[in-house]
Design a protein around this motif. Structure first.
Motif, PDB file in Angstrom:
ATOM      1  N   GLN A  77       0.828  -1.204   0.000  1.00  9.17           N
ATOM      2  CA  GLN A  77       0.000   0.000   0.000  1.00  9.17           C
ATOM      3  C   GLN A  77       0.867   1.260   0.000  1.00  9.17           C
ATOM      4  OE1 GLN A  77      -2.243  -1.415   3.476  1.00  9.17           O
ATOM      5  NE2 GLN A  77      -4.108  -0.841   2.372  1.00  9.17           N
ATOM      6  N   ILE A  78       1.948   1.240   0.761  1.00  6.38           N
ATOM      7  CA  ILE A  78       2.853   2.386   0.820  1.00  6.38           C
ATOM      8  C   ILE A  78       3.541   2.585  -0.524  1.00  6.38           C
ATOM      9  CG2 ILE A  78       4.963   3.284   1.900  1.00  6.38           C
ATOM     10  CD1 ILE A  78       3.946   1.903   4.520  1.00  6.38           C
ATOM     11  N   GLU A  79       3.967   1.501  -1.153  1.00  6.03           N
ATOM     12  CA  GLU A  79       4.594   1.596  -2.475  1.00  6.03           C
ATOM     13  C   GLU A  79       3.621   2.163  -3.505  1.00  6.03           C
ATOM     14  OE1 GLU A  79       6.448  -2.062  -3.757  1.00  6.03           O
ATOM     15  OE2 GLU A  79       7.460  -2.294  -1.834  1.00  6.03           O
ATOM     16  N   ARG A  80       2.361   1.708  -3.473  1.00  2.61           N
ATOM     17  CA  ARG A  80       1.350   2.213  -4.403  1.00  2.61           C
ATOM     18  C   ARG A  80       1.085   3.692  -4.169  1.00  2.61           C
ATOM     19  NH1 ARG A  80      -3.277   3.713  -3.642  1.00  2.61           N
ATOM     20  NH2 ARG A  80      -3.641   2.595  -1.712  1.00  2.61           N
ATOM     21  N   LEU A  81       1.004   4.074  -2.902  1.00  2.00           N
ATOM     22  CA  LEU A  81       0.784   5.476  -2.548  1.00  2.00           C
ATOM     23  C   LEU A  81       1.941   6.345  -3.053  1.00  2.00           C
ATOM     24  CD1 LEU A  81      -0.985   7.538  -1.063  1.00  2.00           C
ATOM     25  CD2 LEU A  81       0.161   6.883   1.040  1.00  2.00           C
ATOM     26  N   ALA A  82       3.159   5.882  -2.872  1.00  2.90           N
ATOM     27  CA  ALA A  82       4.330   6.626  -3.356  1.00  2.90           C
ATOM     28  C   ALA A  82       4.297   6.762  -4.880  1.00  2.90           C
ATOM     29  CB  ALA A  82       5.617   5.948  -2.905  1.00  2.90           C
ATOM     30  N   ALA A  83       3.913   5.681  -5.555  1.00  4.71           N
ATOM     31  CA  ALA A  83       3.829   5.725  -7.020  1.00  4.71           C
ATOM     32  C   ALA A  83       2.741   6.701  -7.459  1.00  4.71           C
ATOM     33  CB  ALA A  83       3.553   4.334  -7.572  1.00  4.71           C
ATOM     34  N   ASP A  84       1.592   6.664  -6.796  1.00 12.77           N
ATOM     35  CA  ASP A  84       0.497   7.578  -7.140  1.00 12.77           C
ATOM     36  C   ASP A  84       0.898   9.035  -6.907  1.00 12.77           C
ATOM     37  OD1 ASP A  84      -1.032   5.367  -7.788  1.00 12.77           O
ATOM     38  OD2 ASP A  84      -2.287   5.468  -5.977  1.00 12.77           O
ATOM     39  N   ALA A  85       1.662   9.295  -5.846  1.00 11.76           N
ATOM     40  CA  ALA A  85       2.102  10.655  -5.524  1.00 11.76           C
ATOM     41  C   ALA A  85       3.356  11.045  -6.299  1.00 11.76           C
ATOM     42  CB  ALA A  85       2.365  10.787  -4.028  1.00 11.76           C
ATOM     43  N   GLN A  86       3.959  10.075  -6.978  1.00 16.33           N
ATOM     44  CA  GLN A  86       5.191  10.276  -7.743  1.00 16.33           C
ATOM     45  C   GLN A  86       6.304  10.815  -6.854  1.00 16.33           C
ATOM     46  OE1 GLN A  86       4.014  12.711 -11.103  1.00 16.33           O
ATOM     47  NE2 GLN A  86       3.027  10.989 -12.105  1.00 16.33           N
ATOM     48  N   ILE A  87       6.519  10.095  -5.734  1.00 14.40           N
ATOM     49  CA  ILE A  87       7.564  10.480  -4.782  1.00 14.40           C
ATOM     50  C   ILE A  87       8.453   9.277  -4.493  1.00 14.40           C
ATOM     51  CG2 ILE A  87       6.095  12.246  -3.747  1.00 14.40           C
ATOM     52  CD1 ILE A  87       5.872  10.304  -1.289  1.00 14.40           C
ATOM     53  N   ASP A  88       9.527   9.503  -3.775  1.00 18.02           N
ATOM     54  CA  ASP A  88      10.479   8.455  -3.407  1.00 18.02           C
ATOM     55  C   ASP A  88       9.813   7.475  -2.448  1.00 18.02           C
ATOM     56  OD1 ASP A  88      12.539   6.913  -2.330  1.00 18.02           O
ATOM     57  OD2 ASP A  88      13.934   8.583  -2.216  1.00 18.02           O
ATOM     58  N   PRO A  89       9.673   6.212  -2.847  1.00 16.34           N
ATOM     59  CA  PRO A  89       9.006   5.237  -1.975  1.00 16.34           C
ATOM     60  C   PRO A  89       9.767   4.960  -0.681  1.00 16.34           C
ATOM     61  CG  PRO A  89       9.881   4.148  -3.927  1.00 16.34           C
ATOM     62  CD  PRO A  89      10.066   5.623  -4.124  1.00 16.34           C
ATOM     63  N   ALA A  90      11.078   5.065  -0.712  1.00 16.86           N
ATOM     64  CA  ALA A  90      11.869   4.815   0.501  1.00 16.86           C
ATOM     65  C   ALA A  90      11.585   5.884   1.554  1.00 16.86           C
ATOM     66  CB  ALA A  90      13.354   4.766   0.172  1.00 16.86           C
ATOM     67  N   ASN A  91      11.510   7.139   1.137  1.00 14.58           N
ATOM     68  CA  ASN A  91      11.225   8.214   2.087  1.00 14.58           C
ATOM     69  C   ASN A  91       9.832   8.059   2.692  1.00 14.58           C
ATOM     70  OD1 ASN A  91      13.720   9.366   1.746  1.00 14.58           O
ATOM     71  ND2 ASN A  91      13.013  10.973   0.376  1.00 14.58           N
ATOM     72  N   LEU A  92       8.868   7.697   1.856  1.00 10.68           N
ATOM     73  CA  LEU A  92       7.516   7.502   2.376  1.00 10.68           C
ATOM     74  C   LEU A  92       7.481   6.325   3.342  1.00 10.68           C
ATOM     75  CD1 LEU A  92       4.595   8.391   2.486  1.00 10.68           C
ATOM     76  CD2 LEU A  92       4.141   6.900   0.512  1.00 10.68           C
ATOM     77  N   ALA A  93       8.192   5.254   3.032  1.00 13.34           N
ATOM     78  CA  ALA A  93       8.225   4.097   3.935  1.00 13.34           C
ATOM     79  C   ALA A  93       8.849   4.457   5.281  1.00 13.34           C
ATOM     80  CB  ALA A  93       8.998   2.948   3.280  1.00 13.34           C
ATOM     81  N   ILE A  94       9.921   5.222   5.262  1.00  9.16           N
ATOM     82  CA  ILE A  94      10.560   5.661   6.512  1.00  9.16           C
ATOM     83  C   ILE A  94       9.578   6.488   7.335  1.00  9.16           C
ATOM     84  CG2 ILE A  94      12.354   7.160   7.487  1.00  9.16           C
ATOM     85  CD1 ILE A  94      14.121   6.247   5.066  1.00  9.16           C
ATOM     86  N   PHE A  95       8.903   7.430   6.688  1.00 13.76           N
ATOM     87  CA  PHE A  95       7.940   8.284   7.376  1.00 13.76           C
ATOM     88  C   PHE A  95       6.790   7.460   7.951  1.00 13.76           C
ATOM     89  CE2 PHE A  95       3.909  10.667   6.977  1.00 13.76           C
ATOM     90  CZ  PHE A  95       4.129  11.625   7.951  1.00 13.76           C
ATOM     91  N   MET A  96       6.239   6.559   7.153  1.00 11.67           N
ATOM     92  CA  MET A  96       5.098   5.759   7.613  1.00 11.67           C
ATOM     93  C   MET A  96       5.505   4.820   8.750  1.00 11.67           C
ATOM     94  SD  MET A  96       2.649   7.009   5.878  1.00 11.67           S
ATOM     95  CE  MET A  96       1.278   5.886   6.037  1.00 11.67           C
ATOM     96  N   ASN A  97       6.692   4.270   8.674  1.00 11.82           N
ATOM     97  CA  ASN A  97       7.171   3.420   9.773  1.00 11.82           C
ATOM     98  C   ASN A  97       7.384   4.240  11.040  1.00 11.82           C
ATOM     99  OD1 ASN A  97       7.124   0.924   8.443  1.00 11.82           O
ATOM    100  ND2 ASN A  97       9.130   1.288   7.535  1.00 11.82           N
ATOM    101  N   GLY A  98       7.887   5.458  10.890  1.00 14.62           N
ATOM    102  CA  GLY A  98       8.029   6.344  12.045  1.00 14.62           C
ATOM    103  C   GLY A  98       6.682   6.646  12.677  1.00 14.62           C
TER     104      GLY A  98
END
Length: 107
Positions: A77-98
């Motif tokens: 879900q986080i990867e899909r969200l990052a793709a939809d937002a066209q952003i770095d998936p690693a940064n979003l994963a770090i933020f969501m895990n935090g």
């Protein structure tokens, strides 16, 4: 363990945004940067202005259900969200895990 008064993903984003671009942010980034100059750990406390813009894009396009359950979203879900937002998936994963860790900590 009981989660009391879980803050929203938007509130968490603004909490980590408060140091973005500040002297504290610069100090953290210098302290935690790796040999390539990246400092992912610092993003948990003080995202750079560019990282913050990316995170705001992702949170803005989240559905109400995703926002409500942001602390339990799957990696897919986080990867899909990052793709939809066209952003770095690693940064979003770090933020969501935090955020997930913040929600699960004992008050």
């Amino acid at each position: 363990m009981t989660v009391m008064n879980k803050i929203s993903i938007e509130q968490y984003l603004e909490k980590v945004a408060r140091f973005s671009g500040s002297e504290y942010d610069k100090m953290l980034r210098c302290q935690f940067e790796d040999i390539q100059g990246d400092s992912e750990l610092a993003m948990l406390v003080a995202p750079s202005p560019q990282e913050l813009d990316q995170l705001r894009k992702a949170v803005a396009i989240m559905t109400p259900a995703e926002k409500e359950n942001a602390d339990t979203l799957s990696d897919e879900q986080i990867e899909r969200l990052a793709a939809d937002a066209q952003i770095d998936p690693a940064n979003l994963a770090i933020f969501m895990n935090g955020y997930a860790l913040h929600c699960k900590r004992v008050p």
